[in-house]
Design an enzyme around this catalytic site. Sequence first.
Site, PDB file in Angstrom:
ATOM      1  N   CYS A 112      11.349  22.220  14.280  1.00  0.00           N
ATOM      2  CA  CYS A 112       9.946  22.240  14.742  1.00  0.00           C
ATOM      3  C   CYS A 112       9.827  22.496  16.236  1.00  0.00           C
ATOM      4  O   CYS A 112       8.742  22.802  16.729  1.00  0.00           O
ATOM      5  CB  CYS A 112       9.252  20.943  14.381  1.00  0.00           C
ATOM      6  N   HIS A 253       3.128  20.137  19.071  1.00  0.00           N
ATOM      7  CA  HIS A 253       3.556  20.336  17.692  1.00  0.00           C
ATOM      8  C   HIS A 253       2.764  19.395  16.790  1.00  0.00           C
ATOM      9  O   HIS A 253       2.702  18.190  17.030  1.00  0.00           O
ATOM     10  CB  HIS A 253       5.051  20.068  17.570  1.00  0.00           C
ATOM     11  N   ASN A 283       2.270  20.233   8.785  1.00  0.00           N
ATOM     12  CA  ASN A 283       3.340  20.524   9.742  1.00  0.00           C
ATOM     13  C   ASN A 283       3.939  21.888   9.400  1.00  0.00           C
ATOM     14  O   ASN A 283       4.619  22.022   8.386  1.00  0.00           O
ATOM     15  CB  ASN A 283       4.389  19.405   9.643  1.00  0.00           C
TER      16      ASN A 283
HETATM   17  N1  COA Z   1       1.937   8.616  -0.929  1.00  0.00           N
HETATM   18  C1  COA Z   1       1.847   7.299  -1.148  1.00  0.00           C
HETATM   19  N2  COA Z   1       2.776   6.440  -0.712  1.00  0.00           N
HETATM   20  C2  COA Z   1       3.809   6.919  -0.026  1.00  0.00           C
HETATM   21  C3  COA Z   1       3.960   8.287   0.234  1.00  0.00           C
HETATM   22  C4  COA Z   1       2.968   9.160  -0.266  1.00  0.00           C
HETATM   23  N3  COA Z   1       3.020  10.489  -0.067  1.00  0.00           N
HETATM   24  N4  COA Z   1       5.093   8.481   0.939  1.00  0.00           N
HETATM   25  C5  COA Z   1       5.643   7.264   1.119  1.00  0.00           C
HETATM   26  N5  COA Z   1       4.870   6.331   0.551  1.00  0.00           N
HETATM   27  C6  COA Z   1       5.098   4.890   0.484  1.00  0.00           C
HETATM   28  C7  COA Z   1       6.534   4.507   0.727  1.00  0.00           C
HETATM   29  O1  COA Z   1       7.269   4.637  -0.461  1.00  0.00           O
HETATM   30  C8  COA Z   1       6.398   3.096   1.184  1.00  0.00           C
HETATM   31  O2  COA Z   1       6.245   2.256   0.070  1.00  0.00           O
HETATM   32  P1  COA Z   1       7.030   0.872   0.002  1.00  0.00           P
HETATM   33  O3  COA Z   1       6.501   0.077   1.159  1.00  0.00           O
HETATM   34  O4  COA Z   1       6.631   0.369  -1.332  1.00  0.00           O
HETATM   35  O5  COA Z   1       8.464   1.202   0.141  1.00  0.00           O
HETATM   36  C9  COA Z   1       5.091   3.081   1.954  1.00  0.00           C
HETATM   37  O6  COA Z   1       4.377   4.254   1.546  1.00  0.00           O
HETATM   38  C10 COA Z   1       5.292   3.143   3.466  1.00  0.00           C
HETATM   39  O7  COA Z   1       6.264   4.113   3.734  1.00  0.00           O
HETATM   40  P2  COA Z   1       6.682   4.479   5.190  1.00  0.00           P
HETATM   41  O8  COA Z   1       7.734   5.522   5.161  1.00  0.00           O
HETATM   42  O9  COA Z   1       6.938   3.253   5.997  1.00  0.00           O
HETATM   43  O10 COA Z   1       5.296   5.093   5.715  1.00  0.00           O
HETATM   44  P3  COA Z   1       4.948   5.550   7.141  1.00  0.00           P
HETATM   45  O11 COA Z   1       3.770   4.832   7.638  1.00  0.00           O
HETATM   46  O12 COA Z   1       6.171   5.590   8.029  1.00  0.00           O
HETATM   47  O13 COA Z   1       4.481   7.033   6.878  1.00  0.00           O
HETATM   48  C11 COA Z   1       5.344   9.238   7.166  1.00  0.00           C
HETATM   49  C12 COA Z   1       5.397   7.968   6.344  1.00  0.00           C
HETATM   50  C13 COA Z   1       6.355  10.208   6.598  1.00  0.00           C
HETATM   51  C14 COA Z   1       3.955   9.800   7.083  1.00  0.00           C
HETATM   52  C15 COA Z   1       5.682   8.882   8.633  1.00  0.00           C
HETATM   53  O14 COA Z   1       6.835   8.102   8.692  1.00  0.00           O
HETATM   54  C16 COA Z   1       5.859  10.088   9.483  1.00  0.00           C
HETATM   55  O15 COA Z   1       4.962  10.867   9.669  1.00  0.00           O
HETATM   56  N6  COA Z   1       7.063  10.270  10.066  1.00  0.00           N
HETATM   57  C17 COA Z   1       7.328  11.426  10.865  1.00  0.00           C
HETATM   58  C18 COA Z   1       7.570  12.590   9.979  1.00  0.00           C
HETATM   59  C19 COA Z   1       7.541  13.878  10.721  1.00  0.00           C
HETATM   60  O16 COA Z   1       6.666  14.097  11.508  1.00  0.00           O
HETATM   61  N7  COA Z   1       8.511  14.734  10.420  1.00  0.00           N
HETATM   62  C20 COA Z   1       8.596  15.996  10.997  1.00  0.00           C
HETATM   63  C21 COA Z   1       8.952  15.875  12.442  1.00  0.00           C
HETATM   64  S1  COA Z   1       9.026  17.435  13.144  1.00  0.00           S
END
Ligand code: COA
Length: 326
Positions: A112, A253, A283
């Site tokens: 990215c 980004h 993204n």
């Molecule tokens: N829908 C519903 N629930 C979801 C889900 C979805 N699409 N994806 C994950 N969950 C659940 C998880 O399983 C977890 O459940 P649990 O507590 O029972 O285990 C819960 O939601 C929380 O998961 P978590 O990973 O802690 O959520 P989060 O607040 O960290 O959000 C992202 C997840 C991926 C949105 C976030 O971590 C993020 O944006 N990270 C950066 C990713 C990114 O930008 N990547 C590219 C960088 S260039």
Amino acid sequence: MRSLIVGTGSYAPSRILTNAELEKMVDTTDQWIVERTGIRERHIAAPEEATSDLAYHAATRALEQARLDPKDVEMIVVGTVTPDMPFPSAAAVLQGRLGNKKAFAFDVSAACAGSLYALSIADRYVASGAVKNALVLGADTLTRITDWTDRNTCILFGDGAGAVVLRPTDDPRRGIQSLHLHTDGATWPILHQPGGGSRHPISQKLIDDHSHFVKMNGREVFKIAVRALEDSSLEALAANGMTTGDVDFVIAHQANKRILDATLDRLEIPASKCWMNLEKYGNTSAASVPTTLDEANRAGWFKPGSSILVMAIGGGMAWGAGIIRW
Ligand code: COA
């Protein structure tokens, strides 16, 4: 000499995938996706569209705005992790399609952050006088390496391409002032595509295991992203004798609204200065920064001399920030 952005362009494929459609594919909800990421929909490349095709449309729009004949481009750099094929580069395929025979063309792999890395390289060529007309792109079809059964990742990504044309300027108050790049290779496992390379070549087992798709530890990426974007932004500001109050606009980004909100908050930059479009694109990896720049440019945000803080982070982890004066 400095390199000045004299044209921008972007392209998103026509097919739109909404959160409502994703609700039918994996165990998720529109509300969860919007609250956790800010994304409402994303564009998906058509089966016959590859990364260089998206790049071609973005490039022709940027060249048109720069009033530059594609044949006169001397250098093409494409930030991408999803080239049309492992080799040759998407940049080489694009050069051929543009009917250009003059430019040397290559891809840069920084996920990215790819377009920022590509911009930094082209900037060195243009500012040194080695090249007069450079075409820089970020282009990715990340949905081709997305696991549509993995709700942790499949809600995040979209396809697209963005382009800028660089030309030299003698005016030191305009153009790219500085770009600052960083990598922390020890963190690569938190965001990567394990299969299909030399470590795990394509095999039936690899496909059965879904190892040809993106794997991500979202929480870890989130934590590193906010810190890295803040630190590199402060580094870029300090290098130019600026404080956050001197920033007119932010082009960042578009990974996650919460990452950007937290970063802007730490930097004490009002969110209104940051062009946001992840709501409609998700993204788009390397395409994100040049697409965002193009939208803000075409909306008339920038005036000559406007200060723009740019920042990006991606798998590697690879990141960077910089100051551009329009
Ligand atoms: N829908 C519903 N629930 C979801 C889900 C979805 N699409 N994806 C994950 N969950 C659940 C998880 O399983 C977890 O459940 P649990 O507590 O029972 O285990 C819960 O939601 C929380 O998961 P978590 O990973 O802690 O959520 P989060 O607040 O960290 O959000 C992202 C997840 C991926 C949105 C976030 O971590 C993020 O944006 N990270 C950066 C990713 C990114 O930008 N990547 C590219 C960088 S260039």
